[in-house]
Write a protein that holds these residues in place. Sequence first.
Motif, PDB file in Angstrom:
ATOM      1  N   ILE A 172       0.837  -1.196   0.000  1.00 41.55           N
ATOM      2  CA  ILE A 172       0.000   0.000   0.000  1.00 41.55           C
ATOM      3  C   ILE A 172       0.876   1.252   0.000  1.00 41.55           C
ATOM      4  O   ILE A 172       0.589   2.234  -0.697  1.00 41.55           O
ATOM      5  CB  ILE A 172      -0.949  -0.002   1.210  1.00 41.55           C
ATOM      6  CG1 ILE A 172      -2.003  -1.107   1.050  1.00 41.55           C
ATOM      7  CG2 ILE A 172      -1.647   1.360   1.372  1.00 41.55           C
ATOM      8  CD1 ILE A 172      -2.888  -1.300   2.268  1.00 41.55           C
ATOM      9  N   GLU A 231       2.034   1.824  -3.456  1.00 40.86           N
ATOM     10  CA  GLU A 231       0.945   2.342  -4.291  1.00 40.86           C
ATOM     11  C   GLU A 231       0.696   3.825  -4.013  1.00 40.86           C
ATOM     12  O   GLU A 231       0.406   4.600  -4.931  1.00 40.86           O
ATOM     13  CB  GLU A 231      -0.338   1.546  -4.038  1.00 40.86           C
ATOM     14  CG  GLU A 231      -0.354   0.159  -4.650  1.00 40.86           C
ATOM     15  CD  GLU A 231      -0.260   0.196  -6.168  1.00 40.86           C
ATOM     16  OE1 GLU A 231       0.499  -0.614  -6.743  1.00 40.86           O
ATOM     17  OE2 GLU A 231      -0.945   1.050  -6.783  1.00 40.86           O
ATOM     18  N   TYR A 261      -8.088  -2.096  -2.692  1.00 47.45           N
ATOM     19  CA  TYR A 261      -6.784  -2.692  -2.415  1.00 47.45           C
ATOM     20  C   TYR A 261      -6.878  -4.215  -2.341  1.00 47.45           C
ATOM     21  O   TYR A 261      -5.964  -4.930  -2.790  1.00 47.45           O
ATOM     22  CB  TYR A 261      -6.228  -2.149  -1.096  1.00 47.45           C
ATOM     23  CG  TYR A 261      -5.606  -0.774  -1.197  1.00 47.45           C
ATOM     24  CD1 TYR A 261      -6.026   0.265  -0.389  1.00 47.45           C
ATOM     25  CD2 TYR A 261      -4.579  -0.526  -2.104  1.00 47.45           C
ATOM     26  CE1 TYR A 261      -5.450   1.528  -0.468  1.00 47.45           C
ATOM     27  CE2 TYR A 261      -4.004   0.733  -2.201  1.00 47.45           C
ATOM     28  CZ  TYR A 261      -4.432   1.758  -1.389  1.00 47.45           C
ATOM     29  OH  TYR A 261      -3.847   3.001  -1.478  1.00 47.45           O
ATOM     30  N   VAL A 275      -6.395  -6.409   4.424  1.00 47.99           N
ATOM     31  CA  VAL A 275      -6.156  -4.995   4.096  1.00 47.99           C
ATOM     32  C   VAL A 275      -6.459  -4.122   5.302  1.00 47.99           C
ATOM     33  O   VAL A 275      -5.745  -3.170   5.601  1.00 47.99           O
ATOM     34  CB  VAL A 275      -7.001  -4.559   2.882  1.00 47.99           C
ATOM     35  CG1 VAL A 275      -6.871  -3.055   2.640  1.00 47.99           C
ATOM     36  CG2 VAL A 275      -6.576  -5.325   1.636  1.00 47.99           C
TER      37      VAL A 275
END
Length: 240
Positions: free
Chosen positions: A13, A16, A34, A45
């Motif tokens: 994450i 990203e 996600y 997540v």
Amino acid sequence: MAERLYREIGEKIKLEIIKSKLKVGDKLPTERIYAELFGVSRTLVREAFIMLEIEKLIEVKKGSGSYLKSQISNQQSSKISDVGPFELLQARQVLESSIAACAAHSITKADLNALQVTLDLESSELNSVEKANAADRDFHLLIAKATQNTLLLDTATRLWDMRDENSMWQQLHERIKDSSYHGKWLDDHQQVFDQLRKRNAEGARQAMWQHLENVKQTLFELSDTDAPNFDGYLFANPQH
């Protein structure tokens, strides 16, 4: 030891976020996005989000979403416990339901009296989260003590110590502002107590299992940052 999956997802994450060039104050994609991107459950997540929240990289606003709180640095690393809260809860559910069944065979009048005192204290302290939590712990460990098995008591105590020291667990519990949750859990405790008083081992096991299942569902609800209906769990509900 392999790195925990939620840590791996947390690092993905971060990458990203960097790749998307999000700025402080920008809203992150949802857990569902996600989860689909990485091919994992939304629970995984969610635990990664909690990790990032503890690191003060994101801010979770219930009903609104998650927002970037500070810029992501490649040097940042997590200092939290290596065990996620739902994994810890699963271990407690498996162990403590069996402990309750064992205790039903060996529990004494003195044990039952101690449990009743703890239930009364828990009932009177529902408006104090700290005191209610302390009574909650005492109730569970008194049951472990009632097994007359020091190893079971030591193991249960260790799991509770891990719970109390786990910053991810604390992050979830900080969101429990409504004392009605503790009221529901007190009702669960009463169900466990009633089965122990009857020396009903299977009833005690089922009551404790259901109690911790209710705790799990509450934590799922409180830790959800977007849509209320999610499709992934860290562990499934086994047949019992």
